[in-house]
Design a protein around this motif. Structure first.
Motif, PDB file in Angstrom:
ATOM      1  N   THR A  51       0.828  -1.205   0.000  1.00 30.07           N
ATOM      2  CA  THR A  51       0.000   0.000   0.000  1.00 30.07           C
ATOM      3  C   THR A  51       0.864   1.258   0.000  1.00 30.07           C
ATOM      4  O   THR A  51       0.605   2.210  -0.747  1.00 30.07           O
ATOM      5  CB  THR A  51      -0.942   0.006   1.217  1.00 30.07           C
ATOM      6  OG1 THR A  51      -1.774  -1.156   1.178  1.00 30.07           O
ATOM      7  CG2 THR A  51      -1.817   1.248   1.225  1.00 30.07           C
ATOM      8  N   VAL A  66      -6.051  -3.922  -3.816  1.00 32.65           N
ATOM      9  CA  VAL A  66      -6.802  -2.953  -4.609  1.00 32.65           C
ATOM     10  C   VAL A  66      -6.330  -1.533  -4.333  1.00 32.65           C
ATOM     11  O   VAL A  66      -6.154  -0.727  -5.250  1.00 32.65           O
ATOM     12  CB  VAL A  66      -8.314  -3.095  -4.325  1.00 32.65           C
ATOM     13  CG1 VAL A  66      -9.096  -1.957  -4.966  1.00 32.65           C
ATOM     14  CG2 VAL A  66      -8.819  -4.437  -4.839  1.00 32.65           C
ATOM     15  N   THR A  67      -6.114  -1.206  -3.065  1.00 32.58           N
ATOM     16  CA  THR A  67      -5.670   0.150  -2.717  1.00 32.58           C
ATOM     17  C   THR A  67      -4.328   0.468  -3.376  1.00 32.58           C
ATOM     18  O   THR A  67      -4.135   1.548  -3.949  1.00 32.58           O
ATOM     19  CB  THR A  67      -5.553   0.302  -1.197  1.00 32.58           C
ATOM     20  OG1 THR A  67      -6.816   0.016  -0.587  1.00 32.58           O
ATOM     21  CG2 THR A  67      -5.122   1.714  -0.825  1.00 32.58           C
ATOM     22  N   VAL A 104      -4.816   0.944  -7.170  1.00 36.32           N
ATOM     23  CA  VAL A 104      -5.490   2.212  -7.482  1.00 36.32           C
ATOM     24  C   VAL A 104      -4.516   3.378  -7.366  1.00 36.32           C
ATOM     25  O   VAL A 104      -4.460   4.253  -8.246  1.00 36.32           O
ATOM     26  CB  VAL A 104      -6.714   2.416  -6.560  1.00 36.32           C
ATOM     27  CG1 VAL A 104      -7.241   3.844  -6.671  1.00 36.32           C
ATOM     28  CG2 VAL A 104      -7.810   1.424  -6.905  1.00 36.32           C
ATOM     29  N   THR A 119      -2.144   3.296 -10.313  1.00 39.28           N
ATOM     30  CA  THR A 119      -2.798   3.685 -11.566  1.00 39.28           C
ATOM     31  C   THR A 119      -2.958   5.193 -11.651  1.00 39.28           C
ATOM     32  O   THR A 119      -2.686   5.813 -12.692  1.00 39.28           O
ATOM     33  CB  THR A 119      -4.170   2.995 -11.668  1.00 39.28           C
ATOM     34  OG1 THR A 119      -3.998   1.578 -11.616  1.00 39.28           O
ATOM     35  CG2 THR A 119      -4.858   3.364 -12.974  1.00 39.28           C
ATOM     36  N   VAL A 120      -3.382   5.792 -10.555  1.00 37.97           N
ATOM     37  CA  VAL A 120      -3.505   7.254 -10.523  1.00 37.97           C
ATOM     38  C   VAL A 120      -2.144   7.905 -10.748  1.00 37.97           C
ATOM     39  O   VAL A 120      -2.010   8.889 -11.491  1.00 37.97           O
ATOM     40  CB  VAL A 120      -4.122   7.714  -9.187  1.00 37.97           C
ATOM     41  CG1 VAL A 120      -4.097   9.230  -9.077  1.00 37.97           C
ATOM     42  CG2 VAL A 120      -5.546   7.193  -9.054  1.00 37.97           C
TER      43      VAL A 120
END
Length: 530
Positions: A169, A241-242, A245, A248-249
């Motif tokens: 993360t 997932v975190t 994401v 990707t950002v």
């Protein structure tokens, strides 16, 4: 993704020493803790008593989290070490990502690499693969190490996923932060501040038993993985997932900025210098005052939280008559236990303040590497004055942030017991007692900068080693001389008894010797060289 694998090999080559040290430290910490708990608490009744008394106190849950299963060795190991191991994995990921992304752009090496057949996103992808691979290796090694000690394999794997998940993360956090600022130092600061906020949210949530706050923090997710206590496997998907994401950002933002630039443009300075801006000390203060302010605010907030929680340590006494009787013979019962808790937390703040001392001292290396030191030293500024200016900020700043933490802790604790002025003065003094030990780390960093500038990372390694010796030395039953290697072990008790100043004076002498040796070595070496 052209060139990604080549950059991965390059990153692994550059981190061939640092990365294994991080991984071995985390695995060794967990394996040694599990072994020590098995030896110290072999009976289930002993483990249950520990969980019911010490482990159930809100003030201590703020540091380690709740005990989900006090009957098993694995449950106590997870309670004692999940937060510490997760923080180490997060720090490792932050430093690895910043080193191979923003630091490469800041020094101009990314532009040289990008002139070859390398994709725009290859540096980000390679940093993600290296940090992600390191965290995956941590997951596997934790599972093997704990299962090898006879702990349930499912719990060992869940424990590994919790620690590695936090690292994954914060890999995403660091990659995203690398798109915001032009400077690697600022990127590390943003990611570290996010980690501090995550710790604060988890601590407040666990202490106040507000699950919503805990679930806002990745460190809280690691605890709620419930290793060895009815594992929640779906939490691993939350980490995955975190992280994806965030990455990707970050990739989308990277395609919308210039190479070497940040999405947040650097603020232009004034056209002319102030009249007071005429000395190396003034320059060092100007360069580091923003970071010092952030550290001071963080210490003030955390100190207030610890002070507010200290009163609840008395819950242990009320729930344990035997402990209450013992403390009554030692002093003032719950008050003695509150002082013990506050002394431990101030010791923890002293360790963290050592991070500021190292960071502020090694700003010298950043200025030298960025070729900003040469124009300064080309004037009438002597080398020793330039280094002494930054060292003075490191020493004075570490004392200032510790004073901020001690003062707010005293005020918060004093307001709860009706003695704000007295407690503020007591805890301010107790916090300042930590200062000489913190200064020792600045001396180590100064010596490495002057003598072995390529090995300044050893200053951070020393900080981690001192933290492990202080927090787990007794649990791991290390020899007295081994624990004595940490300067924080020599800090005398300061709450409830007179302070012995002789260890503080000796720590001051050690700091002075290390600092003077570093300054003298810098006088004799070439800039940007050994």
């Amino acid at each position: 993704m052209t060139g990604t694998l080549t950059l991965v090999r390059l990153a692994l080559r550059r981190d061939r020493v640092v990365l294994p040290v991080w991984i071995v430290t985390i695995i060794g910490l967990l394996a040694a803790s599990a072994s020590a708990i098995a030896e110290l608490y072999p009976q289930a009744a002993q483990r249950i008593a520990l969980g019911v008394t010490i482990g159930s106190a809100p003030a201590l849950q703020a540091l380690t989290g709740p005990v989900f299963d006090a009957t098993s060795i694995g449950g106590l190991t997870a309670w004692r070490t999940t937060t510490m191991a997760s923080v180490l994995a997060a720090l490792m990921s932050i430093l690895v990502v910043t080193r191979h992304t923003r630091a490469e752009e800041e020094t101009g090496r990314a532009e040289l690499v990008g002139a070859c057949a390398v994709s725009r996103h290859a540096p980000l992808a390679s940093a993600m693969l290296v940090a992600g691979g390191a965290n995956l290796l941590i997951v596997l090694l934790i599972a093997i190490a704990l299962a090898g000690q006879g702990l349930p394999a499912a719990g060992a794997l869940a424990f590994g996923l919790a620690v590695g998940g936090v690292g994954w993360t914060f890999t995403g956090v660091a990659i995203l932060a690398a798109q915001l600022s032009e400077h690697a130092r600022t990127v590390n600061g943003i990611a570290a501040a996010t980690l501090g906020l995550a710790f604060l949210l988890r601590a407040l949530g666990d202490a106040a038993k507000v699950e919503t706050l805990t679930w806002l923090s990745p460190l809280g997710w690691a605890q709620r993985m419930r290793a060895f206590a009815g594992e929640r496997w779906w939490v691993a998907a939350l980490f995955a997932v975190t992280g994806l994401v965030l990455m990707t950002v970050a990739a989308l933002l990277a395609s919308r900025r210039d190479l070497g630039a940040g999405l947040v443009p650097a603020r232009l300075g004034p056209p002319g210098a102030a009249a007071t801006f005429r000395s190396p000390l003034a320059l060092a203060w100007r360069l580091q005052r923003g970071g010092l302010l952030g550290w001071a605010i963080g210490f003030a907030v955390v100190g207030a939280m610890f002070g507010a929680l200290a009163y609840s340590v008395g819950d242990i006494v009320r729930d344990n008559p035997q402990l209450a009787e013992l403390l009554a013979r030692m002093g003032d019962g719950a008050g003695a236990l509150a002082d013990t808790f506050l002394a431990a937390e101030l010791g923890l703040l002293g360790l963290v303040a050592g991070g500021f001392a190292v960071q502020a001292t090694l700003r010298l290396q950043g200025e030298e590497s960025a070729i900003r030191a040469e124009p300064v030293l080309a004037t009438a500024v002597a080398r020793w004055r330039w280094t002494a200016g930054h060292l003075a900020v490191a020493l004075g700043g570490s004392a200032l942030i510790l004073a901020a933490g001690g003062l707010t802790a005293g005020l918060a604790h004093g307001l709860r017991i009706g003695e704000p002025i007295r407690q503020a003065a007591r805890l301010l003094g107790a916090a300042l007692v930590q200062v000489p030990a913190t200064w020792t780390l600045a001396g180590i960093a100064m010596l490495l900068f002057g003598l072995l500038p390529r090995l300044t990372a050893l200053a951070w390694a020393a900080l981690v080693a001192f933290a492990l010796l202080g927090q787990l030395g007794e649990l791991l039953q290390l020899d007295e001389w081994v624990r004595g290697l940490s300067p924080f072990v020599h800090v005398p008790p300061s709450l409830g008894q007179p302070v012995d100043v002789s260890p503080l004076l000796w720590l001051g002498v050690v700091t002075a010797a290390l600092s003077l040796a570093g300054i003298a070595a810098f006088q004799r070496r070439d800039l940007r060289g050994d």
